[in-house]
Scaffold this active site. Structure first.
Site, PDB file in Angstrom:
ATOM      1  N   GLY A 168       5.333 -19.078   3.092  1.00  0.00           N
ATOM      2  CA  GLY A 168       5.442 -17.738   2.509  1.00  0.00           C
ATOM      3  C   GLY A 168       4.998 -16.683   3.481  1.00  0.00           C
ATOM      4  O   GLY A 168       4.652 -16.972   4.639  1.00  0.00           O
ATOM      5  N   GLY A 209       2.749 -12.935   3.705  1.00  0.00           N
ATOM      6  CA  GLY A 209       1.858 -11.964   3.069  1.00  0.00           C
ATOM      7  C   GLY A 209       1.762 -10.729   3.927  1.00  0.00           C
ATOM      8  O   GLY A 209       2.314 -10.679   5.027  1.00  0.00           O
ATOM      9  N   LYS A 249      -2.618 -19.673   7.595  1.00  0.00           N
ATOM     10  CA  LYS A 249      -2.173 -18.280   7.619  1.00  0.00           C
ATOM     11  C   LYS A 249      -2.378 -17.716   9.014  1.00  0.00           C
ATOM     12  O   LYS A 249      -3.505 -17.658   9.511  1.00  0.00           O
ATOM     13  CB  LYS A 249      -2.970 -17.480   6.594  1.00  0.00           C
ATOM     14  CG  LYS A 249      -2.550 -16.055   6.526  1.00  0.00           C
ATOM     15  CD  LYS A 249      -2.959 -15.485   5.208  1.00  0.00           C
ATOM     16  CE  LYS A 249      -2.519 -14.043   5.103  1.00  0.00           C
ATOM     17  NZ  LYS A 249      -2.579 -13.574   3.751  1.00  0.00           N
ATOM     18  N   ASP A 259      -6.822  -7.557  -3.988  1.00  0.00           N
ATOM     19  CA  ASP A 259      -5.424  -7.945  -3.770  1.00  0.00           C
ATOM     20  C   ASP A 259      -4.972  -9.065  -4.704  1.00  0.00           C
ATOM     21  O   ASP A 259      -4.285  -9.995  -4.286  1.00  0.00           O
ATOM     22  CB  ASP A 259      -5.249  -8.371  -2.304  1.00  0.00           C
ATOM     23  CG  ASP A 259      -3.789  -8.400  -1.890  1.00  0.00           C
ATOM     24  OD1 ASP A 259      -2.999  -7.647  -2.491  1.00  0.00           O
ATOM     25  OD2 ASP A 259      -3.432  -9.187  -0.990  1.00  0.00           O
TER      26      ASP A 259
END
Ligand code: ATP
Length: 293
Positions: free
Chosen positions: A42, A44, A63, A159
């Site tokens: 994904g 972000g 990440k 967030d």
């Protein structure tokens, strides 16, 4: 070893916090465990997330943070606070990388991905059951309560959104916290695209909180899809009232996370209906109206 003088502070900081830090890895290791970033999980705001496998066989999500111009102190400060957190709803940080300008965070891998794809499945038209949404809402609130008042350093997440809530197989939510920026996501979950039948002609001008407020205030049928029984109706009502409290424009009227947990876990009868949300579709200004779905 990091080369530049400015990174000395980072090295000193890391040494001081060695006992509580997750493992530090070189960029080459990150490349290795992600098979050169082969599987992207994904994206972000701060960077892309890739699937990886540690040498001990554990699957992880890595990440890769966008290239940073700062010397990394913000990053390690965040990192140190994250490493001190431990809660069932907070995703464990297993490791990190500060190597030259490369920054990465290594988390436990959550095979179901994010909540976003479960809230409403465009293809099948299926939506998440209310009892699961309720479980998720309570899990998120408990995690935030912990971050706000249960751990050594108070952490504000800023967030929370379906995109970064990662449900396990039982739909208990986990979420990562490399964040600086607490917005409330309850209304989004409740409003979950196409989960409501809004019986007005110009749905694009309906401000959802205002619309649902009217229903709650008059104790009307909520008009929510997928509510199968009394129990689900009550859970939905509870989540709506709590979320209406959380989006009050006056911060002093908004509940603490401990109060949110208390309200979600308590009885619906004990809940007081908050003041009407300030933004209102009755003024019908398109710029103030949020689109549904
Ligand atoms: N631990 C994980 N396991 C599995 N998938 C993950 C994991 N972490 C993130 N992902 C996937 O990557 C996507 C992006 O996650 P990320 O945490 O970067 O989102 P974000 O909160 O929007 O980012 P940012 O904090 O940078 O704004 C998620 O929606 C999810 O699909």
């Amino acid at each position: 070893m990091l080369r530049t003088g400015e990174n000395k502070n980072i090295e000193v900081f890391l040494k001081d916090h060695e006992f509580l830090a997750p493992k530090r890895y070189r960029y080459s290791y990150i490349k290795n465990i992600t098979n050169s970033f082969r599987v992207k999980l994904g994206k972000g705001g701060y960077g892309d997330v890739y699937k990886g496998k540690l040498l001990d066989g554990r699957h992880v999500a890595v990440k890769i943070l966008k290239k940073s111009k700062s010397n990394g102190e913000d990053f390690i400060n965040e990192d140190a606070s994250i490493s001190r957190t431990s809660h069932v709803n907070i995703l464990s940080l297993l490791g990190f990388c500060i190597d030259g300008r490369h920054r990465a965070l290594i988390y436990e891998f959550m095979p179901n991905g994010s909540l976003e794809k479960f809230i409403f499945q465009e293809k099948t038209g299926r939506r998440l059951e209310w009892k699961k949404l309720y479980r998720i809402a309570i899990g998120i609130a408990r995690g935030l309560e912990y971050l706000h008042c249960g751990c050594n350093t108070r952490i504000l997440h800023f967030d929370i959104k379906p995109h970064n809530i990662l449900p396990d197989d039982e739909f208990f939510p986990r979420y990562p916290i490399p964040a600086w920026r607490d917005r409330v996501m309850d209304t989004k979950m409740v409003g979950g695209r196409k989960s409501v039948n809004v019986d007005v002609d110009r749905t694009s001008e309906v401000y959802f909180p205002d619309w649902i407020y009217g229903r709650v205030e008059l104790d009307e049928e909520l008009g929510l899809e997928g509510v199968r029984d009394e129990d689900e109706q009550e859970k939905a009502r509870k989540m709506i009232i709590v979320s209406l409290w959380c989006i009050q424009t006056d911060p002093s009227t908004r509940p603490s996370m401990s109060r949110v947990v208390e309200m979600l876990e308590g009885s619906t009868e004990s809940l007081i209906i908050p003041p009407r949300p300030f933004l209102s579709s009755s003024s019908s200004s398109p710029s103030r109206a949020a689109k549904l779905g």
